[in-house]
Enzyme design. Structure first.
Site, PDB file in Angstrom:
ATOM      1  N   LEU A 162     -17.479  13.565 117.902  1.00 40.07           N
ATOM      2  CA  LEU A 162     -18.370  14.397 117.107  1.00 40.07           C
ATOM      3  C   LEU A 162     -17.936  14.438 115.645  1.00 40.07           C
ATOM      4  O   LEU A 162     -18.753  14.261 114.732  1.00 40.07           O
ATOM      5  CB  LEU A 162     -18.390  15.813 117.694  1.00 40.07           C
ATOM      6  CG  LEU A 162     -19.195  16.854 116.938  1.00 40.07           C
ATOM      7  CD1 LEU A 162     -20.677  16.506 116.926  1.00 40.07           C
ATOM      8  CD2 LEU A 162     -18.979  18.243 117.543  1.00 40.07           C
ATOM      9  N   CYS A 202      -8.924  27.283 116.436  1.00 41.31           N
ATOM     10  CA  CYS A 202      -8.122  27.904 117.504  1.00 41.31           C
ATOM     11  C   CYS A 202      -6.632  27.906 117.183  1.00 41.31           C
ATOM     12  O   CYS A 202      -5.843  28.462 117.945  1.00 41.31           O
ATOM     13  CB  CYS A 202      -8.369  27.208 118.834  1.00 41.31           C
ATOM     14  SG  CYS A 202      -7.641  25.569 118.959  1.00 41.31           S
ATOM     15  N   LYS A 206      -1.980  21.116 117.557  1.00 46.29           N
ATOM     16  CA  LYS A 206      -2.554  21.042 116.215  1.00 46.29           C
ATOM     17  C   LYS A 206      -1.678  21.744 115.181  1.00 46.29           C
ATOM     18  O   LYS A 206      -1.560  21.294 114.038  1.00 46.29           O
ATOM     19  CB  LYS A 206      -3.964  21.642 116.230  1.00 46.29           C
ATOM     20  CG  LYS A 206      -4.975  20.775 116.966  1.00 46.29           C
ATOM     21  CD  LYS A 206      -5.118  19.408 116.309  1.00 46.29           C
ATOM     22  CE  LYS A 206      -6.079  18.496 117.006  1.00 46.29           C
ATOM     23  NZ  LYS A 206      -6.222  17.190 116.345  1.00 46.29           N
ATOM     24  N   THR A 223     -14.466  25.070 111.727  1.00 44.40           N
ATOM     25  CA  THR A 223     -14.913  26.046 112.708  1.00 44.40           C
ATOM     26  C   THR A 223     -15.532  25.308 113.890  1.00 44.40           C
ATOM     27  O   THR A 223     -15.490  24.078 113.967  1.00 44.40           O
ATOM     28  CB  THR A 223     -15.917  27.022 112.070  1.00 44.40           C
ATOM     29  OG1 THR A 223     -16.183  28.084 112.972  1.00 44.40           O
ATOM     30  CG2 THR A 223     -17.216  26.318 111.688  1.00 44.40           C
TER      31      THR A 223
END
Length: 328
Positions: A15, A110, A141, A165
């Site tokens: 994506l 997150c 991350k 986001t």
């Protein structure tokens, strides 16, 4: 970025990566370096080293990652932390070794503590416990952000971490077992409309608030960052906390700066799809973090603003993924 500069987009089929590729091509960039997972496994250190030595990219968008929704994160935490640590460790290290001029490391909101003050600011990193349902992914991350920070301090690299986001858009994962909330609900409402189902079940209470951004707006923000002049880009690369006493990681939020409840999102998706049945909330399922709204003041100050309203973006995705494909 010069239009002839070699640019590596890691994870170009996902994506995030596919949106960045679209944006680069639309802007006239001619030397994009793209590899599928079958062609280059970034968890393989030797293969990653050979790739960087051969291709010598000047710029890197590091969007390759193992990603998924609450269910996938809950059931496969070892896979999420292992694969993401390997991918980013190999890519960041080889980017330094082979002279990459700028690297943009993509993560997720997150990374911030579950109960961090809202809206989330970059300085909230490491300020408290993480959301348990995706802690393994978040920790990986966070380690990537620290790698960028450490390589910048020790080796003088120019590696920046950007935390988008929640994203949606073409190329998203619509598998109900592993997808995020928008593609999962869009598919559920579509199938319920087609089958005439009287109701659709939505995980959780519907009360958590979430922020959503179209992937093409996210990609535009990434290009905006990578095209900053040296002074603007370098101002984002963090500081030596031991020397300055300031906690300034090489981190910038990418988002809309506004959110809505999961209930409001479900109602919007039902309207977009044309589903008129009942929406039922399954409170036996986890809600996740109560709220994740990004403070995007740093990005806004650099002159970037997203273009797409949520409902308009959702209608475009639904038309492309479900209606246009069905017509074809």
């Amino acid at each position: 970025m010069d239009l002839d500069a070699p640019i590596y987009v890691a994870g170009h089929r996902g994506l995030v990566g596919s949106a960045i590729v679209r944006a680069l091509r639309a802007s006239g960039h001619r030397r994009l370096i793209l590899r599928t997972h079958a062609e280059l496994d970034l968890t393989d250190a030797a293969a990653t080293e050979r790739f960087f030595a051969s291709e010598r990219p000047a710029y890197v968008f590091l969007a390759a990652a193992r990603v998924g929704g609450i269910l996938a994160n809950r059931e496969q935490p070892a896979d999420f932390i292992r694969d993401n640590l390997l991918i980013q460790t190999n890519a960041i290290h080889q980017a330094w070794r082979h002279g990459v001029q700028r690297l943009l490391f993509l993560g997720s909101s997150c990374i911030y503590p579950r109960l961090a003050p809202q809206p989330l600011q970059e300085v909230h990193l490491l300020g408290g416990p993480l959301e348990p349902t995706n802690r393994a992914y978040a920790l990986a991350k966070i380690a990537g952000i620290e790698m960028c920070w450490s390589y910048n301090r020790q080796h003088g690299t120019r590696f920046l971490a950007a935390m988008p986001t929640n994203l949606y858009g073409p190329g998203d994962n619509f598998d109900l077992q592993s997808s995020h909330v928008i593609p999962a609900l869009m598919r559920k409402f579509h199938e319920a409309r087609v089958s005439g189902a009287p109701s659709v079940s939505v995980w959780g209470s519907g009360t958590p608030r979430r922020e959503f951004m179209h992937s093409d707006d996210m990609a535009a923000a990434c290009l905006h960052l990578m095209r900053l002049d040296d002074a603007g880009f370098d101002s984002l690369l963090g500081s030596d906390e031991a020397a300055t006493g300031r906690f300034e990681p090489p981190l910038i939020n990418i988002g809309m700066g506004e959110d809505l409840t999961v209930r409001e999102l479900a109602q919007t998706l039902a309207r977009v799809v044309g589903y008129e049945g009942a929406i039922e909330f399954d409170r036996s399922k986890p809600d996740g973090t109560p709220r994740k709204l990004m403070n995007v003041s740093r990005l806004t100050a650099l002159g970037f603003r997203p273009q797409r309203r949520l409902e308009d973006g959702l209608r475009a995705v639904y038309r492309e993924v479900f209606l246009d494909k069905a017509a074809a």
